[in-house]
Design an enzyme around this catalytic site. Structure first.
Site, PDB file in Angstrom:
ATOM      1  N   ASP A  17      41.229  60.637  37.969  1.00  0.00           N
ATOM      2  CA  ASP A  17      41.634  60.337  39.340  1.00  0.00           C
ATOM      3  C   ASP A  17      42.100  61.608  40.056  1.00  0.00           C
ATOM      4  O   ASP A  17      43.060  61.591  40.810  1.00  0.00           O
ATOM      5  CB  ASP A  17      42.763  59.300  39.328  1.00  0.00           C
ATOM      6  N   CYS A  54      44.349  48.224  52.883  1.00  0.00           N
ATOM      7  CA  CYS A  54      44.829  48.002  51.509  1.00  0.00           C
ATOM      8  C   CYS A  54      46.286  48.455  51.374  1.00  0.00           C
ATOM      9  O   CYS A  54      46.638  49.572  51.753  1.00  0.00           O
ATOM     10  CB  CYS A  54      43.937  48.772  50.536  1.00  0.00           C
ATOM     11  N   CYS A 109      50.041  47.624  45.165  1.00  0.00           N
ATOM     12  CA  CYS A 109      49.861  46.170  45.265  1.00  0.00           C
ATOM     13  C   CYS A 109      48.965  45.729  44.114  1.00  0.00           C
ATOM     14  O   CYS A 109      47.954  46.355  43.839  1.00  0.00           O
ATOM     15  CB  CYS A 109      49.223  45.817  46.608  1.00  0.00           C
ATOM     16  N   CYS A 121      45.248  41.411  43.908  1.00  0.00           N
ATOM     17  CA  CYS A 121      43.866  41.076  43.532  1.00  0.00           C
ATOM     18  C   CYS A 121      43.709  41.022  42.019  1.00  0.00           C
ATOM     19  O   CYS A 121      42.882  40.264  41.502  1.00  0.00           O
ATOM     20  CB  CYS A 121      42.877  42.063  44.162  1.00  0.00           C
ATOM     21  N   CYS A 152      31.566  37.846  37.225  1.00  0.00           N
ATOM     22  CA  CYS A 152      32.427  37.281  38.271  1.00  0.00           C
ATOM     23  C   CYS A 152      31.904  35.922  38.743  1.00  0.00           C
ATOM     24  O   CYS A 152      32.683  35.080  39.197  1.00  0.00           O
ATOM     25  CB  CYS A 152      32.520  38.231  39.474  1.00  0.00           C
ATOM     26  N   CYS A 206      33.285  33.252  41.611  1.00  0.00           N
ATOM     27  CA  CYS A 206      34.730  33.422  41.824  1.00  0.00           C
ATOM     28  C   CYS A 206      35.002  34.469  42.904  1.00  0.00           C
ATOM     29  O   CYS A 206      34.429  35.559  42.895  1.00  0.00           O
ATOM     30  CB  CYS A 206      35.401  33.836  40.522  1.00  0.00           C
ATOM     31  N   CYS A 226      44.078  38.816  48.578  1.00  0.00           N
ATOM     32  CA  CYS A 226      44.458  40.061  49.251  1.00  0.00           C
ATOM     33  C   CYS A 226      45.303  39.761  50.484  1.00  0.00           C
ATOM     34  O   CYS A 226      44.838  39.104  51.416  1.00  0.00           O
ATOM     35  CB  CYS A 226      43.220  40.861  49.645  1.00  0.00           C
ATOM     36  N   CYS A 237      43.049  37.516  39.426  1.00  0.00           N
ATOM     37  CA  CYS A 237      41.783  37.552  38.684  1.00  0.00           C
ATOM     38  C   CYS A 237      41.904  36.825  37.340  1.00  0.00           C
ATOM     39  O   CYS A 237      42.738  37.197  36.504  1.00  0.00           O
ATOM     40  CB  CYS A 237      41.353  38.994  38.447  1.00  0.00           C
ATOM     41  N   CYS A 250      40.059  37.163  43.992  1.00  0.00           N
ATOM     42  CA  CYS A 250      40.643  38.436  44.419  1.00  0.00           C
ATOM     43  C   CYS A 250      40.577  38.572  45.934  1.00  0.00           C
ATOM     44  O   CYS A 250      41.521  39.076  46.569  1.00  0.00           O
ATOM     45  CB  CYS A 250      39.936  39.603  43.744  1.00  0.00           C
TER      46      CYS A 250
END
Length: 348
Positions: free
Chosen positions: A132, A212, A239, A242, A186, A189, A196, A246, A192
């Site tokens: 990252d 976000c 946050c 989401c 997924c 579904c 939000c 899940c 998420c």
């Protein structure tokens, strides 16, 4: 290599090639829509993100690594516990991943140790470690190397571990056999998307960072848009909604490393306490934490927004007094958000 990785605290490693050309149109469209917000570095680096061999000349393969981050003491039903925190308006909520040591430091050091072990076995080789920290399409590389699939929230999902993990990469100049990608699970579904708070997941697999809460409380430097402030609730750094919503995170794994254990002071504190932290307090209590990167000014901005939201639920003399104590702060950014919070009234 997998045995070495597990010894170093990684849950899974994979390998992929360097041809990410199929991801370029999506990246360009995301940037063109301005969904990256103030993260100008994403635009400056352009397609280098999708071209590992341009970012690090000579790269022939990318080794990806996954490291789970839930603290070892995380109880069953942790998602419900986290949702309950969000209902306690006077308490400041820090994202789960940020309650321990800064993951950048943990992953970078351990990825380098893994690289050293590989070098001991095969001899010196060209490599560079990322976590990252550079123009790297982490989620794309992780999905291509079998770490999981891209969920509709854009995070990588694993059937064995949900999404509560960090990703890291080693760009290497050695051609390695690629791992097989996994299929998507997924289905229909969209939990998420529904969860939000700000509607930042504008469509399946498409995130507008400008809405976000993680972006607003961490990456965004200026004033938080007034229309979004009430939606932030008591979230003061990041946050998790989401991920909490899940279903795959019922399989979230606990970390074997003590680095991600929750630190005292970063959970369960009232907003009145948190807004009372001086800059010296902030630096002392966030030493070695990813929270320190936002600085005391943005910390106060975030806590002031949460305080305003708490005062809209119920008046609190201690919280108002704490806000008044920083109402004349030298920072115009802090003063603006504190004034907004002090104007709050229950039901307004």
């Amino acid at each position: 290599m997998r045995g070495w990785a597990r010894e170093l605290g990684f849950s899974q490693i994979g390998v992929t090639g360097v041809d990410l050309s199929a991801a370029e149109p999506g990246l360009l469209a995301w940037l063109a829509n301005g969904f990256h917000g103030e993260m100008a570095y994403m635009e400056h680096h352009g397609l280098k993100r999708a071209r590992p061999a341009e970012l690090v000349p000579g790269t022939a393969s990318v080794i990806t690594a996954r490291m789970d981050y839930l603290p070892a003491s995380t109880p069953p039903g942790w998602q419900d516990i986290e949702f309950e925190r969000l209902r306690r308006g006077s308490e400041g909520v820090v994202s789960v991943y940020a309650r321990g040591r800064d993951y950048h430091k943990v992953l970078r050091a351990r990825l380098q140790k893994l690289s050293d072990r590989i070098a001991q076995r095969i001899g010196p080789f060209g490599h560079r470690v990322f976590t990252d920290s550079a123009p790297v399409l982490e989620a794309e590389l992780a999905a291509r190397s079998g770490q999981g699939w891209r969920g509709k929230h854009t995070l990588v999902l694993s059937r064995e571990a949900g999404s509560t993990f960090f990703l890291g990469e080693i760009y290497v100049d050695v051609a390695l056999p690629a791992s097989e990608p996994v299929t998507h699970h997924c289905g229909t579904c969209e939990a998420c998307i529904a969860a939000c708070p700000t509607g930042a997941i504008v469509a399946p697999y498409r995130l507008d960072a400008r809405r976000c809460i993680s972006y607003l409380t961490i990456e965004h430097h200026g004033a938080i848009p007034e229309e979004l402030r009430p939606l932030i609730g008591n979230r003061i750094y990041g946050c998790d909604d989401c991920q909490l919503a899940c279903p795959w995170n019922k399989f979230a794994q606990r970390s074997p490393l003590p680095d991600f254990d929750e630190r005292a002071g970063l959970s369960g504190r009232t907003l009145a306490e948190l807004i009372g932290w001086s800059e010296a307090d902030f630096l002392r209590l966030t030493e070695g934490s990813p929270i320190r990167r936002i600085g005391h000014e943005r910390w106060l901005r975030n806590v002031a927004v949460a305080a305003g939201n708490a005062l809209r639920q119920a008046d609190d003399a201690a919280l108002r007094a704490a806000l008044q104590s920083v109402a004349a702060h030298p920072s115009a950014l802090v003063r603006e958000h504190v004034a907004w919070a002090l104007a709050a009234r229950p039901g307004a």
